[in-house]
Structures are given as C-alpha cells and as structure tokens.
Design a protein around this motif. Structure first.
Motif, mmCIF file in Angstrom:
data_model
loop_
_atom_site.group_PDB
_atom_site.id
_atom_site.type_symbol
_atom_site.label_atom_id
_atom_site.label_comp_id
_atom_site.label_asym_id
_atom_site.label_seq_id
_atom_site.Cartn_x
_atom_site.Cartn_y
_atom_site.Cartn_z
ATOM 1 N N PRO A 80 28.270 43.359 30.225
ATOM 2 C CA PRO A 80 29.242 44.440 30.409
ATOM 3 C C PRO A 80 29.400 44.840 31.878
ATOM 4 C CG PRO A 80 27.915 44.866 28.479
ATOM 5 C CD PRO A 80 27.331 43.642 29.130
ATOM 6 N N MET A 81 30.662 44.929 32.314
ATOM 7 C CA MET A 81 30.949 45.165 33.726
ATOM 8 C C MET A 81 31.873 46.355 33.909
ATOM 9 S SD MET A 81 31.834 41.283 34.975
ATOM 10 C CE MET A 81 33.081 41.085 33.687
ATOM 11 N N LYS A 82 31.703 47.054 35.020
ATOM 12 C CA LYS A 82 32.653 48.082 35.411
ATOM 13 C C LYS A 82 33.882 47.412 35.997
ATOM 14 C CE LYS A 82 29.530 51.961 36.251
ATOM 15 N NZ LYS A 82 29.090 53.009 37.217
ATOM 16 N N ILE A 83 34.963 48.171 36.100
ATOM 17 C CA ILE A 83 36.216 47.621 36.596
ATOM 18 C C ILE A 83 36.069 47.100 38.019
ATOM 19 C CG2 ILE A 83 37.075 49.852 37.408
ATOM 20 C CD1 ILE A 83 39.126 46.955 35.899
ATOM 21 N N GLU A 84 35.220 47.731 38.825
ATOM 22 C CA GLU A 84 35.018 47.250 40.190
ATOM 23 C C GLU A 84 34.475 45.816 40.197
ATOM 24 O OE1 GLU A 84 34.305 51.763 40.442
ATOM 25 O OE2 GLU A 84 33.976 50.131 39.007
ATOM 26 N N THR A 85 33.542 45.535 39.294
ATOM 27 C CA THR A 85 32.959 44.196 39.218
ATOM 28 C C THR A 85 33.977 43.190 38.703
ATOM 29 O OG1 THR A 85 30.822 45.210 38.737
ATOM 30 C CG2 THR A 85 31.018 42.854 38.322
ATOM 31 N N ILE A 86 34.764 43.597 37.711
ATOM 32 C CA ILE A 86 35.818 42.716 37.200
ATOM 33 C C ILE A 86 36.808 42.381 38.300
ATOM 34 C CG2 ILE A 86 37.781 42.593 35.612
ATOM 35 C CD1 ILE A 86 36.135 44.282 33.646
ATOM 36 N N ALA A 87 37.203 43.390 39.062
ATOM 37 C CA ALA A 87 38.146 43.177 40.158
ATOM 38 C C ALA A 87 37.585 42.234 41.210
ATOM 39 C CB ALA A 87 38.510 44.517 40.795
ATOM 40 N N GLU A 88 36.298 42.384 41.513
ATOM 41 C CA GLU A 88 35.663 41.506 42.505
ATOM 42 C C GLU A 88 35.631 40.063 42.015
ATOM 43 O OE1 GLU A 88 31.876 43.254 43.158
ATOM 44 O OE2 GLU A 88 32.638 44.826 44.490
ATOM 45 N N LYS A 89 35.245 39.869 40.753
ATOM 46 C CA LYS A 89 35.196 38.514 40.203
ATOM 47 C C LYS A 89 36.593 37.903 40.147
ATOM 48 C CE LYS A 89 30.959 38.907 37.459
ATOM 49 N NZ LYS A 89 30.276 37.761 38.076
ATOM 50 N N TYR A 90 37.571 38.713 39.842
ATOM 51 C CA TYR A 90 38.963 38.252 39.772
ATOM 52 C C TYR A 90 39.484 37.897 41.166
ATOM 53 C CZ TYR A 90 43.945 38.418 38.439
ATOM 54 O OH TYR A 90 45.264 38.127 38.208
ATOM 55 N N ALA A 91 39.161 38.719 42.137
ATOM 56 C CA ALA A 91 39.702 38.541 43.484
ATOM 57 C C ALA A 91 39.055 37.392 44.237
ATOM 58 C CB ALA A 91 39.531 39.839 44.281
ATOM 59 N N PHE A 92 37.759 37.227 44.085
ATOM 60 C CA PHE A 92 37.039 36.259 44.904
ATOM 61 C C PHE A 92 36.948 34.868 44.272
ATOM 62 C CE2 PHE A 92 35.604 40.307 46.659
ATOM 63 C CZ PHE A 92 35.837 40.085 48.001
ATOM 64 N N ASP A 93 37.462 34.722 43.050
ATOM 65 C CA ASP A 93 37.628 33.397 42.459
ATOM 66 C C ASP A 93 39.138 33.124 42.464
ATOM 67 O OD1 ASP A 93 38.021 31.189 40.837
ATOM 68 O OD2 ASP A 93 36.445 31.742 39.427
ATOM 69 N N PHE A 94 39.582 32.304 43.404
ATOM 70 C CA PHE A 94 41.022 32.154 43.624
ATOM 71 C C PHE A 94 41.734 31.466 42.458
ATOM 72 C CE2 PHE A 94 39.211 32.289 47.984
ATOM 73 C CZ PHE A 94 39.820 33.466 48.378
ATOM 74 N N GLU A 95 40.980 30.861 41.537
ATOM 75 C CA GLU A 95 41.610 30.204 40.400
ATOM 76 C C GLU A 95 42.028 31.202 39.320
ATOM 77 O OE1 GLU A 95 39.143 27.139 38.857
ATOM 78 O OE2 GLU A 95 39.246 25.902 40.666
ATOM 79 N N ARG A 96 41.317 32.320 39.215
ATOM 80 C CA ARG A 96 41.568 33.248 38.106
ATOM 81 C C ARG A 96 42.978 33.851 38.135
ATOM 82 N NH1 ARG A 96 35.757 34.802 38.013
ATOM 83 N NH2 ARG A 96 34.980 34.061 36.012
ATOM 84 N N PRO A 97 43.455 34.382 39.273
ATOM 85 C CA PRO A 97 44.827 34.907 39.276
ATOM 86 C C PRO A 97 45.860 33.849 38.906
ATOM 87 C CG PRO A 97 43.632 35.690 41.190
ATOM 88 C CD PRO A 97 42.772 34.639 40.549
ATOM 89 N N ASP A 98 45.659 32.613 39.371
ATOM 90 C CA ASP A 98 46.591 31.536 39.062
ATOM 91 C C ASP A 98 46.520 31.163 37.583
ATOM 92 O OD1 ASP A 98 48.543 29.590 40.029
ATOM 93 O OD2 ASP A 98 47.028 28.072 39.593
ATOM 94 N N GLU A 99 45.313 31.178 37.018
ATOM 95 C CA GLU A 99 45.156 30.885 35.589
ATOM 96 C C GLU A 99 45.881 31.916 34.730
ATOM 97 O OE1 GLU A 99 41.007 30.800 34.926
ATOM 98 O OE2 GLU A 99 40.711 28.780 35.760
ATOM 99 N N LEU A 100 45.762 33.184 35.100
ATOM 100 C CA LEU A 100 46.427 34.238 34.340
ATOM 101 C C LEU A 100 47.944 34.122 34.488
ATOM 102 C CD1 LEU A 100 46.159 36.720 32.545
ATOM 103 C CD2 LEU A 100 45.958 38.125 34.622
ATOM 104 N N PHE A 101 48.409 33.835 35.701
ATOM 105 C CA PHE A 101 49.835 33.634 35.968
ATOM 106 C C PHE A 101 50.392 32.527 35.062
ATOM 107 C CE2 PHE A 101 53.059 31.186 38.340
ATOM 108 C CZ PHE A 101 54.002 32.163 38.601
ATOM 109 N N LYS A 102 49.723 31.385 35.032
ATOM 110 C CA LYS A 102 50.184 30.254 34.224
ATOM 111 C C LYS A 102 50.093 30.567 32.729
ATOM 112 C CE LYS A 102 48.838 26.654 37.545
ATOM 113 N NZ LYS A 102 47.881 25.545 37.809
ATOM 114 N N SER A 103 49.012 31.216 32.323
ATOM 115 C CA SER A 103 48.785 31.480 30.910
ATOM 116 C C SER A 103 49.852 32.416 30.343
ATOM 117 C CB SER A 103 47.392 32.084 30.712
ATOM 118 O OG SER A 103 47.111 32.250 29.346
#
Length: 221
Positions: A80-103
């Motif tokens: 379980p993560m706080k939103i700050e941790t989710i945002a960090e994992k989302y931001a610093f893994d450059f594939e995640r934003p692109d994966e969500l965009f495509k999905s």
C-alpha cells in the motif's frame, strides 16, 4: 458506440485535432490522466484508501476496465502506497505514462472515437491517436449542458470538468464566461450537502494533481 468513462472522455478531449503521440499540455494532462484512472478505480471499488491515506487493491480488474491496467498493476504489485509514492513511481519510470496513454487510447479505437497510427519516423515505438472531432464535440456539449444548465451535475461530469480544468484544457472548449460558471458550480458542489464521496473526489483531484505535477515536473527538469 459504447459510453465512455470520464477517464476515456478526458483522453479524447486531450488529443490534438491533428493527432497526438502524447497528450496536449503533456505534464498536466499526463498527471490528470493518472488521477482520472485512480479515481475511476476508487469509485468502482477496485482500490481503497486506508486511514493512513495509502492505496491498496480490493478486487480483480474486470474486462471492461482493462485500459486501467497500468494504474491498477502499479498499486497491486507494490505494498500500500500514498499518492506521493505512486506519483514518484509513475514519474520516474518513463514507460508507465506511455503505457497508460496507449492503453486508454486503444480502448476507444474499436468504437471509432479515435484512429490509431504507428509512427514511421525515428521513434517507431510511438503511437499516434487521431480524435474523432464529432465525438469530442459531443463530450464537450454534454459537459457544457450539465454545468451551465439548471439541475444536478452527475458524478462523472464533476470529475471530467475538474480534470479538464486542472489540466488547462478546458480553455480549448469553454469561453471565459462558461469557465467561470464551471468553477462556480464546482465550488457550490464542494460547499453543498452533496455526498461525501463527491466532495472527496474534488478534493482528491486538487490535492493529487498538485502533488503529482510537482513530482513529475521535477523528474523531467
């Protein structure tokens, strides 16, 4: 054509008319797309927030919500993560934003809301989505009717309006007068005797997006 969720409607409205390999107002819109996905999972009880404001998974993702897999898996595969941790994992893994965009984009291709094109240039892994402008207009007109006419505003419209507002994209579709009316209605909703979930949703959007934009902006400097 199937009805779109507010996350899918936001995505559609955030595309450039000539097509996009990333959302207009990239950092803000990418952040709002993530926030929309989180809210959709929360509203449909796929995830919950505990008393320490940490997110965790409640149940398996249904087939009609598979476009939210990049967000869902991020939470499922971690403690379980706080939103700050989710945002960090989302931001610093450059594939995640692109994966969500495509999905999200691919989830509305079959019904004709967007056309998917593969990029033939230097970055061949990039995908371009071209919006069906008549469908964009329908989404905007529906939103305009809910906020500018008398009557109750649906939960979905509240979230979509807040996401478009926070991303700065609302200015593409609403006049200055209409934008003021939208802001006034959002304030009324927050101050009214509406359900707690609706108030929390608007607060979540404000808080989450401020946190995530700060983190994501730092990551791309």
């Amino acid at each position: 054509m199937k009805n779109l969720s507010f996350t899918q409607e936001f995505f559609l409205c955030a595309l450039k008319p000539q097509g996009s390999t990333t959302l207009t107002n990239s950092t803000e819109s990418s952040t709002c797309l993530l926030a929309g996905g989180l809210l959709e999972l929360l509203m449909d009880c796929y995830i919950s927030i505990d008393d320490k404001k940490k997110m965790f998974v409640n149940k398996e993702l249904s087939s009609d919500k598979m476009y939210l897999t990049p967000v869902y898996e991020l939470i499922k595969n971690n403690k379980p993560m706080k939103i700050e941790t989710i945002a960090e994992k989302y931001a610093f893994d450059f594939e995640r934003p692109d994966e969500l965009f495509k999905s999200v984009g691919r989830s509305i291709v079959e019904d004709g809301y967007v056309i998917e094109e593969s990029n033939q240039g230097l970055f061949k892994n990039k995908v371009r989505f071209l919006p069906n402008e008549s469908e964009v207009t329908k989404v905007v007109e529906k939103l305009r009717a809910e906020f500018l006419e008398d009557g109750n505003v649906s939960d979905e419209a509240i979230v979509l309006g807040a996401l478009l507002n926070k991303s700065g994209l609302i200015k593409k579709y609403f006049s200055k007068y209409e934008l003021q009316k939208l802001n006034d209605r959002l304030k009324e909703i927050k101050q009214s005797e509406a359900g707690t979930l609706i108030k929390n949703m608007v607060d979540y959007i404000d808080t989450w997006i401020a946190i995530m934009i700060a983190i994501i902006s730092t990551s791309v400097v």
